[in-house]
Motif scaffolding. Structure first.
Motif, mmCIF file in Angstrom:
data_model
loop_
_atom_site.group_PDB
_atom_site.id
_atom_site.type_symbol
_atom_site.label_atom_id
_atom_site.label_comp_id
_atom_site.label_asym_id
_atom_site.label_seq_id
_atom_site.Cartn_x
_atom_site.Cartn_y
_atom_site.Cartn_z
ATOM 1 N N GLY A 1 -6.304 13.653 2.630
ATOM 2 C CA GLY A 1 -5.394 14.262 3.585
ATOM 3 C C GLY A 1 -4.398 13.272 4.144
ATOM 4 O O GLY A 1 -3.193 13.545 4.212
ATOM 5 N N LEU A 2 -4.863 12.094 4.522
ATOM 6 C CA LEU A 2 -3.978 11.105 5.127
ATOM 7 C C LEU A 2 -3.117 10.417 4.075
ATOM 8 O O LEU A 2 -1.923 10.192 4.279
ATOM 9 C CB LEU A 2 -4.806 10.068 5.886
ATOM 10 C CG LEU A 2 -5.643 10.613 7.047
ATOM 11 C CD1 LEU A 2 -6.453 9.495 7.686
ATOM 12 C CD2 LEU A 2 -4.755 11.277 8.080
ATOM 13 N N ASN A 3 -3.704 10.084 2.931
ATOM 14 C CA ASN A 3 -2.963 9.350 1.911
ATOM 15 C C ASN A 3 -1.848 10.185 1.296
ATOM 16 O O ASN A 3 -0.763 9.671 0.994
ATOM 17 C CB ASN A 3 -3.911 8.888 0.798
ATOM 18 C CG ASN A 3 -4.869 7.822 1.282
ATOM 19 O OD1 ASN A 3 -4.580 7.105 2.230
ATOM 20 N ND2 ASN A 3 -6.022 7.738 0.646
ATOM 21 N N GLN A 4 -2.079 11.482 1.098
ATOM 22 C CA GLN A 4 -1.119 12.300 0.365
ATOM 23 C C GLN A 4 -0.213 13.125 1.273
ATOM 24 O O GLN A 4 0.920 13.424 0.914
ATOM 25 C CB GLN A 4 -1.872 13.244 -0.578
ATOM 26 C CG GLN A 4 -2.712 12.506 -1.620
ATOM 27 C CD GLN A 4 -3.539 13.448 -2.469
ATOM 28 O OE1 GLN A 4 -3.296 14.644 -2.495
ATOM 29 N NE2 GLN A 4 -4.529 12.911 -3.165
ATOM 30 N N LEU A 5 -0.711 13.495 2.468
ATOM 31 C CA LEU A 5 0.067 14.390 3.305
ATOM 32 C C LEU A 5 0.753 13.686 4.466
ATOM 33 O O LEU A 5 1.881 14.003 4.825
ATOM 34 C CB LEU A 5 -0.833 15.512 3.848
ATOM 35 C CG LEU A 5 -1.497 16.386 2.787
ATOM 36 C CD1 LEU A 5 -2.417 17.400 3.447
ATOM 37 C CD2 LEU A 5 -0.448 17.111 1.948
ATOM 38 N N VAL A 6 0.062 12.727 5.047
ATOM 39 C CA VAL A 6 0.598 12.101 6.252
ATOM 40 C C VAL A 6 1.539 10.960 5.908
ATOM 41 O O VAL A 6 2.686 10.923 6.350
ATOM 42 C CB VAL A 6 -0.557 11.593 7.141
ATOM 43 C CG1 VAL A 6 0.004 10.921 8.387
ATOM 44 C CG2 VAL A 6 -1.446 12.758 7.518
ATOM 45 N N ILE A 7 1.065 10.038 5.119
ATOM 46 C CA ILE A 7 1.872 8.859 4.795
ATOM 47 C C ILE A 7 1.802 8.637 3.285
ATOM 48 O O ILE A 7 1.042 7.805 2.812
ATOM 49 C CB ILE A 7 1.354 7.611 5.524
ATOM 50 C CG1 ILE A 7 0.980 7.961 6.962
ATOM 51 C CG2 ILE A 7 2.404 6.506 5.528
ATOM 52 C CD1 ILE A 7 0.217 6.891 7.652
ATOM 53 N N PRO A 8 2.563 9.382 2.505
ATOM 54 C CA PRO A 8 2.464 9.271 1.044
ATOM 55 C C PRO A 8 2.713 7.854 0.563
ATOM 56 O O PRO A 8 3.633 7.168 1.014
ATOM 57 C CB PRO A 8 3.555 10.236 0.555
ATOM 58 C CG PRO A 8 3.747 11.193 1.693
ATOM 59 C CD PRO A 8 3.526 10.388 2.927
ATOM 60 N N LEU B 1 -11.492 13.799 4.635
ATOM 61 C CA LEU B 1 -11.532 12.759 5.655
ATOM 62 C C LEU B 1 -12.153 11.492 5.102
ATOM 63 O O LEU B 1 -11.720 10.378 5.418
ATOM 64 C CB LEU B 1 -12.326 13.249 6.863
ATOM 65 C CG LEU B 1 -12.431 12.277 8.034
ATOM 66 C CD1 LEU B 1 -11.061 12.019 8.641
ATOM 67 C CD2 LEU B 1 -13.400 12.801 9.084
ATOM 68 N N ALA B 2 -13.167 11.650 4.242
ATOM 69 C CA ALA B 2 -13.855 10.496 3.680
ATOM 70 C C ALA B 2 -13.087 9.852 2.540
ATOM 71 O O ALA B 2 -13.023 8.626 2.429
ATOM 72 C CB ALA B 2 -15.251 10.905 3.214
ATOM 73 N N ASN B 3 -12.496 10.668 1.667
ATOM 74 C CA ASN B 3 -11.781 10.072 0.524
ATOM 75 C C ASN B 3 -10.320 9.781 0.827
ATOM 76 O O ASN B 3 -9.598 9.261 -0.032
ATOM 77 C CB ASN B 3 -11.910 10.964 -0.720
ATOM 78 C CG ASN B 3 -11.327 12.357 -0.513
ATOM 79 O OD1 ASN B 3 -10.318 12.549 0.172
ATOM 80 N ND2 ASN B 3 -11.970 13.362 -1.105
ATOM 81 N N GLY B 4 -9.878 10.133 2.028
ATOM 82 C CA GLY B 4 -8.515 9.797 2.434
ATOM 83 C C GLY B 4 -7.438 10.681 1.860
ATOM 84 O O GLY B 4 -6.257 10.399 2.047
ATOM 85 N N SER C 1 -7.560 13.576 11.909
ATOM 86 C CA SER C 1 -6.262 13.836 11.277
ATOM 87 C C SER C 1 -5.206 13.986 12.370
ATOM 88 O O SER C 1 -5.336 14.822 13.260
ATOM 89 C CB SER C 1 -6.321 15.108 10.422
ATOM 90 O OG SER C 1 -7.263 14.959 9.391
ATOM 91 N N PRO C 2 -4.136 13.202 12.317
ATOM 92 C CA PRO C 2 -3.179 13.190 13.432
ATOM 93 C C PRO C 2 -2.168 14.318 13.341
ATOM 94 O O PRO C 2 -1.992 14.956 12.305
ATOM 95 C CB PRO C 2 -2.482 11.839 13.250
ATOM 96 C CG PRO C 2 -2.505 11.627 11.768
ATOM 97 C CD PRO C 2 -3.808 12.202 11.290
ATOM 98 N N THR D 1 1.033 5.093 0.933
ATOM 99 C CA THR D 1 0.521 3.919 1.639
ATOM 100 C C THR D 1 -0.931 3.625 1.281
ATOM 101 O O THR D 1 -1.293 2.480 1.077
ATOM 102 C CB THR D 1 0.652 4.104 3.154
ATOM 103 O OG1 THR D 1 -0.012 5.309 3.520
ATOM 104 C CG2 THR D 1 2.105 4.191 3.556
ATOM 105 N N GLY D 2 -1.769 4.643 1.211
ATOM 106 C CA GLY D 2 -3.156 4.479 0.794
ATOM 107 C C GLY D 2 -3.986 3.711 1.809
ATOM 108 O O GLY D 2 -3.525 3.313 2.875
#
Length: 335
Positions: free
Chosen positions: A159-166, A154-157, A106-107, A168-169
């Protein structure tokens, strides 16, 4: 008279049938001890902790807590029957989780005031495996299948899909289904093993070569130095392409690379020392220290993702591909 004669005859027969009790009884010669009962089920249970979860050269995060069961079931008897060794079914069930969700992927993102804000993701992994192993004498060969189920944000994305780059998926990890061909042999005091692993679901190969030796210190304590070397061929570790783009930026995991389908080359060298302590006939406590050194493509990945993430600005964190010294302990009990 006849009655007296009959009673005398019966008395004589009773006396003849009575064992002699005068003097010590004769000892039994060469007593045969009953064979010990085999109550070993061939199952080992384990609990463990790792300061970092390093798998195939990648540091997934800190504070990995794990539990497992593994065993062996004899299918065909040993050399006494067929002269060609034994065949066994090997199986394992393992589960682990990052305590505190301190993952390496997670960046840090650019906050509203320009500062970096660190994000975190949870991660758990369940692994089920089975293999048929045959002992040829000089070496044993195994062939098996394993299913690795990756879980958490981390596996289902999430954190990244919803928090980092809403919006984009495309971030996350797939499950891994792999076939494994392995070989294990002893070269003097050194045990050498190697395996070829093909991911049926994600594609790509992963090869490893491992060596270890056991140095006895006392009857209960040993030192086991070990080393492992990995090589990937179009290997992606189960990460989706979106995650590979984020992890690698413009590096070898990224969309701007010819290795978009996965990395090819040496992945990492891992060396360490185990210190197994035999607590009793069934339980063993094994502390260890180890060092993971990324190589080739993985080493380049560690250089490609150094900035806080922002769309079009920088990639994800590099910590998953940095050299790391780590430690842990395992308690195993055989049943």
């Amino acid at each position: 008279m006849k009655l007296n004669a009959l009673l005398k005859t019966l008395g004589f027969l009773a006396l003849a049938a009575t064992p002699v009790v005068a003097g010590p009884s004769a000892p039994v010669k060469n007593p045969i001890a009953p064979p010990p009962a085999n109550d070993d089920l061939g199952i080992t249970a384990s609990l463990g902790y790792d300061s970092n979860y390093v798998w195939r050269g990648i540091n997934y995060g800190q504070h990995w807590v794990r539990a497992g069961l593994n065993g062996a079931l004899l299918l065909v008897g040993g050399a006494g029957e067929d002269g060609a060794g034994s065949t066994s079914l090997l199986w394992n069930v393992d589960y682990g989780s990052l305590a505190g969700d301190q993952d390496s992927f997670s960046p840090s993102i650019l906050g509203p005031t320009g500062g970096a804000v660190k994000t975190t993701s949870s991660f758990q992994r369940l692994q089920l495996g089975a293999a048929v192993s045959h002992d040829f004498g000089p070496a044993s060969v195994s062939f098996g299948y394993s299913f690795i189920h990756n879980m958490g944000s981390l596996a289902n994305g999430a954190g990244l899909n919803q928090l980092v780059i809403p919006g984009t998926g495309g971030y996350g990890m797939n499950d891994i289904q792999q076939l494994t061909l392995g070989v294990n042999t002893n070269l003097g005091p050194i045990n050498v093993s190697s395996s070829a692993n093909y991911d049926l679901f994600n594609g790509g190969w992963y090869f490893d070569l491992n060596a270890k030796s056991t140095i006895a210190v006392t009857d209960a304590i040993s030192i086991v130095p070990h080393a492992g070397l990995g090589y990937g061929l179009h290997y992606n570790a189960g990460f989706t392409q979106g995650s590979r783009n984020l992890i690698g930026g413009a590096g070898l995991f990224g969309s701007n690379s010819a290795a978009r389908g996965g990395v090819t080359g040496w992945t990492a060298l891992n060396v360490g020392l185990d210190f197994p302590i035999k607590l009793n006939s069934r339980a063993t406590l094994t502390p260890y220290v180890a060092f993971n050194l990324p190589m080739g493509p993985f080493q380049n990945l560690a250089r490609s993702s150094t900035l806080p993430y922002a769309p079009g600005v920088g990639g994800g964190p590099a910590t998953a591909f940095h050299s790391v010294a780590y430690y842990g302990v395992t308690l195993s009990v055989r049943f």
